[in-house]
Motif scaffolding. Structure first.
Motif, PDB file in Angstrom:
ATOM      1  N   PHE A   8       3.841  15.172   3.047  1.00 55.14           N
ATOM      2  CA  PHE A   8       2.753  14.579   2.261  1.00 55.14           C
ATOM      3  C   PHE A   8       2.189  13.342   2.967  1.00 55.14           C
ATOM      4  O   PHE A   8       0.983  13.108   2.980  1.00 55.14           O
ATOM      5  N   PHE A   9       3.063  12.561   3.579  1.00 58.82           N
ATOM      6  CA  PHE A   9       2.645  11.305   4.179  1.00 58.82           C
ATOM      7  C   PHE A   9       2.082  11.456   5.583  1.00 58.82           C
ATOM      8  O   PHE A   9       1.707  10.470   6.211  1.00 58.82           O
ATOM      9  N   ALA A  10       1.970  12.693   6.072  1.00 60.88           N
ATOM     10  CA  ALA A  10       1.273  12.953   7.320  1.00 60.88           C
ATOM     11  C   ALA A  10      -0.243  13.004   7.096  1.00 60.88           C
ATOM     12  O   ALA A  10      -1.013  12.959   8.047  1.00 60.88           O
ATOM     13  N   LEU A  11      -0.644  13.082   5.832  1.00 58.55           N
ATOM     14  CA  LEU A  11      -2.070  13.070   5.504  1.00 58.55           C
ATOM     15  C   LEU A  11      -2.653  11.702   5.841  1.00 58.55           C
ATOM     16  O   LEU A  11      -1.927  10.721   5.990  1.00 58.55           O
ATOM     17  N   ASP A  12      -3.971  11.618   5.911  1.00 61.51           N
ATOM     18  CA  ASP A  12      -4.623  10.362   6.300  1.00 61.51           C
ATOM     19  C   ASP A  12      -5.389   9.671   5.173  1.00 61.51           C
ATOM     20  O   ASP A  12      -5.543   8.462   5.198  1.00 61.51           O
ATOM     21  N   ARG A  13      -5.905  10.427   4.210  1.00 61.89           N
ATOM     22  CA  ARG A  13      -6.759   9.844   3.174  1.00 61.89           C
ATOM     23  C   ARG A  13      -6.146  10.101   1.790  1.00 61.89           C
ATOM     24  O   ARG A  13      -5.970  11.259   1.392  1.00 61.89           O
ATOM     25  N   PHE A  14      -5.870   9.008   1.074  1.00 65.08           N
ATOM     26  CA  PHE A  14      -5.172   9.087  -0.204  1.00 65.08           C
ATOM     27  C   PHE A  14      -5.927   8.379  -1.320  1.00 65.08           C
ATOM     28  O   PHE A  14      -6.709   7.463  -1.076  1.00 65.08           O
ATOM     29  N   ALA A  15      -5.606   8.777  -2.533  1.00 66.81           N
ATOM     30  CA  ALA A  15      -5.952   8.021  -3.739  1.00 66.81           C
ATOM     31  C   ALA A  15      -4.657   7.848  -4.518  1.00 66.81           C
ATOM     32  O   ALA A  15      -3.811   8.753  -4.556  1.00 66.81           O
ATOM     33  N   VAL A  16      -4.505   6.683  -5.104  1.00 64.40           N
ATOM     34  CA  VAL A  16      -3.344   6.379  -5.937  1.00 64.40           C
ATOM     35  C   VAL A  16      -3.876   6.079  -7.326  1.00 64.40           C
ATOM     36  O   VAL A  16      -4.737   5.216  -7.497  1.00 64.40           O
ATOM     37  N   VAL A  17      -3.360   6.818  -8.320  1.00 65.16           N
ATOM     38  CA  VAL A  17      -3.846   6.683  -9.688  1.00 65.16           C
ATOM     39  C   VAL A  17      -2.816   5.971 -10.546  1.00 65.16           C
ATOM     40  O   VAL A  17      -1.643   6.336 -10.561  1.00 65.16           O
ATOM     41  N   LEU A  36       0.568   1.494   6.529  1.00 63.72           N
ATOM     42  CA  LEU A  36       0.735   2.574   7.498  1.00 63.72           C
ATOM     43  C   LEU A  36      -0.587   2.974   8.160  1.00 63.72           C
ATOM     44  O   LEU A  36      -0.632   3.902   8.965  1.00 63.72           O
ATOM     45  N   GLY A  37      -1.663   2.297   7.789  1.00 69.55           N
ATOM     46  CA  GLY A  37      -2.960   2.582   8.379  1.00 69.55           C
ATOM     47  C   GLY A  37      -3.719   3.718   7.723  1.00 69.55           C
ATOM     48  O   GLY A  37      -4.709   4.204   8.283  1.00 69.55           O
ATOM     49  N   LYS A  38      -3.279   4.136   6.555  1.00 72.32           N
ATOM     50  CA  LYS A  38      -3.948   5.218   5.844  1.00 72.32           C
ATOM     51  C   LYS A  38      -5.179   4.684   5.113  1.00 72.32           C
ATOM     52  O   LYS A  38      -5.241   3.506   4.747  1.00 72.32           O
ATOM     53  N   THR A  39      -6.156   5.535   4.887  1.00 75.35           N
ATOM     54  CA  THR A  39      -7.259   5.212   3.992  1.00 75.35           C
ATOM     55  C   THR A  39      -6.750   5.446   2.581  1.00 75.35           C
ATOM     56  O   THR A  39      -6.281   6.544   2.269  1.00 75.35           O
ATOM     57  N   VAL A  40      -6.821   4.423   1.743  1.00 78.78           N
ATOM     58  CA  VAL A  40      -6.258   4.514   0.396  1.00 78.78           C
ATOM     59  C   VAL A  40      -7.243   3.928  -0.611  1.00 78.78           C
ATOM     60  O   VAL A  40      -7.753   2.824  -0.413  1.00 78.78           O
ATOM     61  N   HIS A  41      -7.482   4.671  -1.675  1.00 76.16           N
ATOM     62  CA  HIS A  41      -8.346   4.214  -2.756  1.00 76.16           C
ATOM     63  C   HIS A  41      -7.525   4.090  -4.034  1.00 76.16           C
ATOM     64  O   HIS A  41      -6.695   4.961  -4.324  1.00 76.16           O
ATOM     65  N   ALA A  42      -7.787   3.028  -4.769  1.00 79.20           N
ATOM     66  CA  ALA A  42      -7.143   2.833  -6.064  1.00 79.20           C
ATOM     67  C   ALA A  42      -8.012   3.448  -7.150  1.00 79.20           C
ATOM     68  O   ALA A  42      -9.231   3.239  -7.171  1.00 79.20           O
ATOM     69  N   ILE A  43      -7.364   4.199  -8.024  1.00 81.15           N
ATOM     70  CA  ILE A  43      -8.045   4.726  -9.203  1.00 81.15           C
ATOM     71  C   ILE A  43      -7.324   4.164 -10.415  1.00 81.15           C
ATOM     72  O   ILE A  43      -6.117   4.370 -10.585  1.00 81.15           O
ATOM     73  N   ASP A  51      -5.444  -5.213  -6.396  1.00 76.03           N
ATOM     74  CA  ASP A  51      -4.999  -5.901  -5.184  1.00 76.03           C
ATOM     75  C   ASP A  51      -6.175  -6.421  -4.354  1.00 76.03           C
ATOM     76  O   ASP A  51      -6.143  -6.398  -3.127  1.00 76.03           O
ATOM     77  N   GLY A  52      -7.236  -6.835  -5.034  1.00 74.50           N
ATOM     78  CA  GLY A  52      -8.430  -7.343  -4.360  1.00 74.50           C
ATOM     79  C   GLY A  52      -9.393  -6.271  -3.888  1.00 74.50           C
ATOM     80  O   GLY A  52     -10.463  -6.576  -3.382  1.00 74.50           O
ATOM     81  N   ASP A  53      -9.034  -5.010  -4.027  1.00 72.31           N
ATOM     82  CA  ASP A  53      -9.871  -3.893  -3.582  1.00 72.31           C
ATOM     83  C   ASP A  53     -10.588  -3.263  -4.777  1.00 72.31           C
ATOM     84  O   ASP A  53     -10.116  -3.361  -5.908  1.00 72.31           O
ATOM     85  N   PRO A  54     -11.696  -2.562  -4.526  1.00 68.05           N
ATOM     86  CA  PRO A  54     -12.354  -1.860  -5.627  1.00 68.05           C
ATOM     87  C   PRO A  54     -11.416  -0.815  -6.236  1.00 68.05           C
ATOM     88  O   PRO A  54     -10.666  -0.146  -5.519  1.00 68.05           O
ATOM     89  N   ALA A  55     -11.450  -0.701  -7.537  1.00 66.59           N
ATOM     90  CA  ALA A  55     -10.728   0.367  -8.238  1.00 66.59           C
ATOM     91  C   ALA A  55     -11.785   1.275  -8.868  1.00 66.59           C
ATOM     92  O   ALA A  55     -12.776   0.798  -9.424  1.00 66.59           O
ATOM     93  N   TYR A  56     -11.548   2.551  -8.764  1.00 64.05           N
ATOM     94  CA  TYR A  56     -12.508   3.533  -9.253  1.00 64.05           C
ATOM     95  C   TYR A  56     -12.001   4.129 -10.568  1.00 64.05           C
ATOM     96  O   TYR A  56     -10.797   4.253 -10.773  1.00 64.05           O
ATOM     97  N   LEU A  62     -14.949   8.230  -6.226  1.00 66.71           N
ATOM     98  CA  LEU A  62     -14.477   7.765  -4.913  1.00 66.71           C
ATOM     99  C   LEU A  62     -15.594   7.821  -3.879  1.00 66.71           C
ATOM    100  O   LEU A  62     -16.448   8.710  -3.927  1.00 66.71           O
ATOM    101  N   PRO A  63     -15.584   6.901  -2.891  1.00 65.46           N
ATOM    102  CA  PRO A  63     -16.643   6.880  -1.883  1.00 65.46           C
ATOM    103  C   PRO A  63     -16.561   8.008  -0.853  1.00 65.46           C
ATOM    104  O   PRO A  63     -17.468   8.183  -0.056  1.00 65.46           O
ATOM    105  N   GLY A  64     -15.478   8.750  -0.858  1.00 62.51           N
ATOM    106  CA  GLY A  64     -15.326   9.858   0.075  1.00 62.51           C
ATOM    107  C   GLY A  64     -14.164  10.737  -0.349  1.00 62.51           C
ATOM    108  O   GLY A  64     -13.424  10.395  -1.276  1.00 62.51           O
TER     109      GLY A  64
END
Length: 145
Positions: A8-17, A36-43, A51-56, A62-64
């Motif tokens: 699962f963690f070999a993927l590059d783009r994640f969302a955490v809900v 780990l350098g992954k693209t991560v979006h908070a939902i 954490d200071g980042d946009p939450a969707y 999501l932007p992508g």
């Protein structure tokens, strides 16, 4: 050979809900994926910043696209999030331990989602000495890692 959970963690783009209005947002998973350098979006439908980042509010906002989804919401919401993942073609989903439901499992099976259940994502993300590290050791010793 890597386990299904590890791949699962070999993927590059994640969302955490999460839903911080009900319980703390899963910051450990979120921050570790970012480290780990992954693209991560908070939902989080209950706030607009994590954490200071946009939450969707949902996956559609999501932007992508994302490849992997970690769901750490109240159990009653898991089916809806797995259904939303299926609708967007997300095929790799992690449901926090003991939060899977028969309905969520059925949706995953119907839509060909590789649904990881039965353990905590942080156990795979936290390399240090911690409660999660102890959990990881126990899971390895019992052959469930």
């Amino acid at each position: 050979m890597l386990s299904n959970h590890e791949t699962f963690f070999a993927l590059d783009r994640f969302a955490v809900v999460g839903r911080s209005q009900v319980k703390p947002f899963p910051l450990l998973s979120y921050r570790r994926l970012k480290a780990l350098g992954k693209t991560v979006h908070a939902i989080d439908p209950s706030t607009d910043r994590i954490d200071g980042d946009p939450a969707y509010p949902d996956l559609a906002a999501l932007p992508g696209p994302v490849e992997g989804l970690i769901i750490e919401t109240p159990k009653a919401e898991v089916h809806d999030w797995v259904s939303a993942a299926a609708a967007l073609g997300i095929r790799d989903v992690w449901v926090h331990q003991r939060h899977e439901t028969p309905e969520a499992l059925a949706v995953a099976e119907t839509h060909g989602i590789n649904l990881r259940t039965g353990s905590c994502a942080v156990m795979y993300l936290d390399p240090g000495v911690s409660v999660h590290g102890l959990h990881k050791l126990i899971m390895k010793l019992t052959g469930r890692y």
